[in-house]
Enzyme design. Structure first.
Site, PDB file in Angstrom:
ATOM      1  N   HIS A 129      43.621  46.492  31.121  1.00 40.68           N
ATOM      2  CA  HIS A 129      44.808  45.777  31.586  1.00 40.68           C
ATOM      3  C   HIS A 129      45.576  45.144  30.439  1.00 40.68           C
ATOM      4  O   HIS A 129      46.785  44.978  30.507  1.00 40.68           O
ATOM      5  CB  HIS A 129      44.399  44.698  32.585  1.00 40.68           C
ATOM      6  CG  HIS A 129      43.718  43.529  31.947  1.00 40.68           C
ATOM      7  ND1 HIS A 129      42.401  43.578  31.560  1.00 40.68           N
ATOM      8  CD2 HIS A 129      44.194  42.323  31.600  1.00 40.68           C
ATOM      9  CE1 HIS A 129      42.094  42.419  30.996  1.00 40.68           C
ATOM     10  NE2 HIS A 129      43.145  41.651  31.011  1.00 40.68           N
ATOM     11  N   CYS A 130      44.898  44.788  29.357  1.00 41.00           N
ATOM     12  CA  CYS A 130      45.553  44.039  28.293  1.00 41.00           C
ATOM     13  C   CYS A 130      46.413  44.915  27.393  1.00 41.00           C
ATOM     14  O   CYS A 130      47.334  44.413  26.743  1.00 41.00           O
ATOM     15  CB  CYS A 130      44.533  43.274  27.468  1.00 41.00           C
ATOM     16  SG  CYS A 130      43.138  44.264  26.951  1.00 41.00           S
ATOM     17  N   ASN A 131      46.170  46.209  27.331  1.00 37.73           N
ATOM     18  CA  ASN A 131      46.966  47.060  26.444  1.00 37.73           C
ATOM     19  C   ASN A 131      48.434  47.053  26.814  1.00 37.73           C
ATOM     20  O   ASN A 131      49.294  47.062  25.937  1.00 37.73           O
ATOM     21  CB  ASN A 131      46.442  48.497  26.448  1.00 37.73           C
ATOM     22  CG  ASN A 131      45.167  48.639  25.651  1.00 37.73           C
ATOM     23  OD1 ASN A 131      44.915  47.876  24.748  1.00 37.73           O
ATOM     24  ND2 ASN A 131      44.359  49.600  26.004  1.00 37.73           N
ATOM     25  N   ILE A 133      49.907  44.603  28.453  1.00 37.16           N
ATOM     26  CA  ILE A 133      50.392  43.226  28.514  1.00 37.16           C
ATOM     27  C   ILE A 133      50.591  42.631  27.127  1.00 37.16           C
ATOM     28  O   ILE A 133      51.587  41.976  26.856  1.00 37.16           O
ATOM     29  CB  ILE A 133      49.408  42.351  29.326  1.00 37.16           C
ATOM     30  CG1 ILE A 133      49.379  42.817  30.778  1.00 37.16           C
ATOM     31  CG2 ILE A 133      49.775  40.876  29.237  1.00 37.16           C
ATOM     32  CD1 ILE A 133      48.293  42.160  31.602  1.00 37.16           C
ATOM     33  N   ASP A 134      49.643  42.846  26.228  1.00 38.64           N
ATOM     34  CA  ASP A 134      49.682  42.210  24.917  1.00 38.64           C
ATOM     35  C   ASP A 134      50.967  42.480  24.131  1.00 38.64           C
ATOM     36  O   ASP A 134      51.516  41.553  23.529  1.00 38.64           O
ATOM     37  CB  ASP A 134      48.462  42.595  24.081  1.00 38.64           C
ATOM     38  CG  ASP A 134      47.212  41.838  24.512  1.00 38.64           C
ATOM     39  OD1 ASP A 134      47.326  40.894  25.323  1.00 38.64           O
ATOM     40  OD2 ASP A 134      46.118  42.202  24.041  1.00 38.64           O
TER      41      ASP A 134
END
Length: 146
Positions: A129-131, A133-134
């Site tokens: 999920h963070c790829n 978002i970051d």
């Protein structure tokens, strides 16, 4: 921590401390597992760093790395995910172009992979999920600091 301090009688770095260790796994990666990926460990005080580092050192066979602050640990996580997201997006766009030109993308990647410093990214969904978002968090932060 500011919220915790306002709703409690606790004082940051006196009564309560923070340890931080960004997640670094790649979903479905059979080779690079939790224990075999070097862990970045950090904390709000040197003692907190040591506590977090010693905890992870018990299970991480690849070892740990201690940057000098939680901000640096988080920045490392942001750059890892931004780099991965951008590279996968680039390969995806190239795959679309190659497809329209009748060129086998996998064959091109195999040929390019013969160079020692080629990064073997593949087109597809970006894991975790963070790829996704970051990179946007990084954009937001840069806008906030003008």
């Amino acid at each position: 921590m500011p919220v915790l301090e306002t709703v409690s009688d606790l004082t940051f770095n006196q009564d309560v401390f923070v340890g931080y260790c960004p997640e670094r796994i790649n979903p479905d990666d059979k080779e690079h597992r939790v224990t075999t990926i070097k862990k970045v460990t950090s904390g709000s005080t040197p003692e907190a760093v040591e506590l977090v580092d010693n905890l992870y050192d018990e299970i991480i066979t690849a070892g740990t790395h201690k940057p000098s602050s939680i901000k640096m640990a988080e920045a490392a996580k942001v750059i890892e995910n931004t780099q991965r997201d951008l590279n996968i997006a680039l390969i995806h766009e190239l795959a679309v172009i190659f497809n329209r030109l009748g060129i086998d993308t996998e064959a091109v990647l195999k040929a390019a992979g013969t160079k020692w410093n080629f990064l073997p990214f593949r087109s597809g969904l970006v894991g975790g999920h963070c790829n996704g978002i970051d990179p946007h968090d990084l954009i937001h932060k840069t806008q906030a600091i003008d």
